[in-house]
Design an enzyme around this catalytic site. Sequence first.
Site, PDB file in Angstrom:
ATOM      1  N   HIS A  34     -38.063 -37.466  32.753  1.00 16.21           N
ATOM      2  CA  HIS A  34     -37.787 -38.666  33.545  1.00 16.21           C
ATOM      3  C   HIS A  34     -38.400 -39.910  32.903  1.00 16.21           C
ATOM      4  O   HIS A  34     -38.584 -40.915  33.572  1.00 16.21           O
ATOM      5  CB  HIS A  34     -38.375 -38.522  34.950  1.00 16.21           C
ATOM      6  CG  HIS A  34     -37.891 -37.329  35.687  1.00 16.21           C
ATOM      7  ND1 HIS A  34     -36.564 -37.154  36.001  1.00 16.21           N
ATOM      8  CD2 HIS A  34     -38.533 -36.239  36.165  1.00 16.21           C
ATOM      9  CE1 HIS A  34     -36.421 -36.009  36.653  1.00 16.21           C
ATOM     10  NE2 HIS A  34     -37.602 -35.425  36.750  1.00 16.21           N
ATOM     11  N   HIS A  36     -32.435 -34.752  38.930  1.00 12.17           N
ATOM     12  CA  HIS A  36     -32.386 -33.641  37.974  1.00 12.17           C
ATOM     13  C   HIS A  36     -30.939 -33.226  37.800  1.00 12.17           C
ATOM     14  O   HIS A  36     -30.638 -32.148  37.320  1.00 12.17           O
ATOM     15  CB  HIS A  36     -33.183 -32.440  38.473  1.00 12.17           C
ATOM     16  CG  HIS A  36     -34.566 -32.808  38.876  1.00 12.17           C
ATOM     17  ND1 HIS A  36     -34.879 -33.196  40.154  1.00 12.17           N
ATOM     18  CD2 HIS A  36     -35.705 -32.872  38.156  1.00 12.17           C
ATOM     19  CE1 HIS A  36     -36.177 -33.495  40.207  1.00 12.17           C
ATOM     20  NE2 HIS A  36     -36.698 -33.300  39.014  1.00 12.17           N
TER      21      HIS A  36
END
Length: 564
Positions: free
Chosen positions: A286, A447
Amino acid sequence: MNQMDYQSLKNMLYACADKIIRNELYLAKIDGAIGDGDHGIGMKNGMIAVRKVLDQESDGSDIYALFSKTGQAMENTMGGASGMIFSSMFSGNAKNQPPASCLSPEMLYEHFRSGLESVQRIGHAKEGDKTMVDALAPAVRAMSEHMGSFEELLKAAKKASLEGLEKTKEYVAKYGRAKNLGERAKGHQDAGATSVWLLFTAMADFVTGNETPDPVIEKKEEAVRADVESKKKIINRPEDVVKEESEGFLYAYGKSIKAVPGVNGLVKKVIPEGKTALLVGGGSGHEPMFGFFIGENLADCAANGNVFAAPHPETICKVSEAADRGAGVLFLYGNYTGDNLNFDKAAEILAAKGIQTKTVRVWDDIASAPAERITDRRGIAGDVLMIKIAGAACSELSLEEAFRVTEKARDNLYSIGIGLEGATIPGQKEPIFTLPEDEMEYGLGIHGEPGIKRIKMQSADEICTSLFSRIVEEGNLKKGDVICTYVNGLGSTTLMELMILNRKLAMLCEEAGLVVHDMDVNSLVTTMEMAGASISVLKIDDELKKYYDMPCSSPYYTKSRISD
Ligand code: ADP
Ligand code: MG
């Protein structure tokens, strides 16, 4: 067979490890359908660690030591939800057993019975919740009903785990990443339950001498992870990405930040005595979230997991110890089963060592569950605003007070996003999801977990209007409310597109009579190269405004004073 000696047990555990390692791609594919695609790599890492323990353990004296050491190795390497869950299944109650040099069928049954008990104690899942419990619980029951030889015992467990696994296809998930999918999860089997079935298959095959063929992966999916055939990425080896990215980061920004030895963690070099420490963390993938947010009036340290997998308790503990200055540590992370399990375990270990912690779970994604089930919501890009507030609060306040302020921010934060294209986990060939050219995923997670629905592609203004109206409704935002907004890109969406979204957002805020205190537009919470964006709105009062306004700086997020 009615007795299994130390060496045979070792060989059976090797067979378990090898079965999982061989089926990594199969597990990845199953987790990719309704989760985030990392179950295969997580289980494989755990099983490589199990193999290492088995290689080293040769004193032959205690079978329970084998169980607890393999379980501990999994806890210390896997992370994610499955790290804590499968290490509990493997460890069972072994730590409290008197040493034994031989295993009987009764002892093996009792071991997995206590394993199931600890899985349920930490994870709370019942049968029917679409988790690995759906395969483990029937297997344990079947063992109690077939208490004869190891052959009978394990054949029954294998059969029952497969029946349990099949049933997971009919269930809606209540835990894990698939829990936000509702009916969309139906028709897909659970990844963890698949692992349980593979493990019992390996054990049954070991004692009976059979060779159950491995599940077949469709032709085009073959070699999903073969390095030569994986998606083009600038990496060395897939298993080294997290370690090597930290090393690269420290070459550039290591003047004020250093690595925490032995784990994937980062900590500020200078933290004043008596300061409340802010620990952020979660799975990697991320960037710049989480680790690159260490800085002034921001995070003091970060615990990094593997790609999309929560860090394991050992990482969280070592990072906390490195940052604690006697005033305790505030944990701030996204609300995911894996993170919750690993951070809670770490908090327990730290409490025993006299380090106080408090936890704020970020659950800003309003698409991921209705308001009545707010604690089922997941954390997405609103985490940027959370770190901004929490970082400032931890600079000035005690742990208790910083916790209160941070919770207040969390309870006034609303985000929702759209996805246009999936990302590919390093080393894999296929993206987590694919979408037709003219469709987008509405309300998806960071995700690549599926969202509420797939809809036809829309213009920027239409997208923004629909996301904004959901936020206004959810936050009950009214004329005169003061807000800070953040438009986040997921990785490959251009700043140009994000600004076009922000343009409409500003217009809509004005029309609604909202007072925009600050707007930010960036790609700070990415899903590697995924395309898509989200909008986050934080409603502030005078207290939150004070902390929001404190200047902050870190390698990838710096803001000067907002208001005078
Ligand atoms: P993550 O969800 O962090 O990506 P994995 O993909 O490795 O972790 O593992 C997912 C599996 O973990 C699920 O398929 C499910 O079987 C299991 N799991 C998740 N939450 C729970 C829980 N609360 N109890 C038991 N098993 C769980
Ligand atoms: Mg997963």
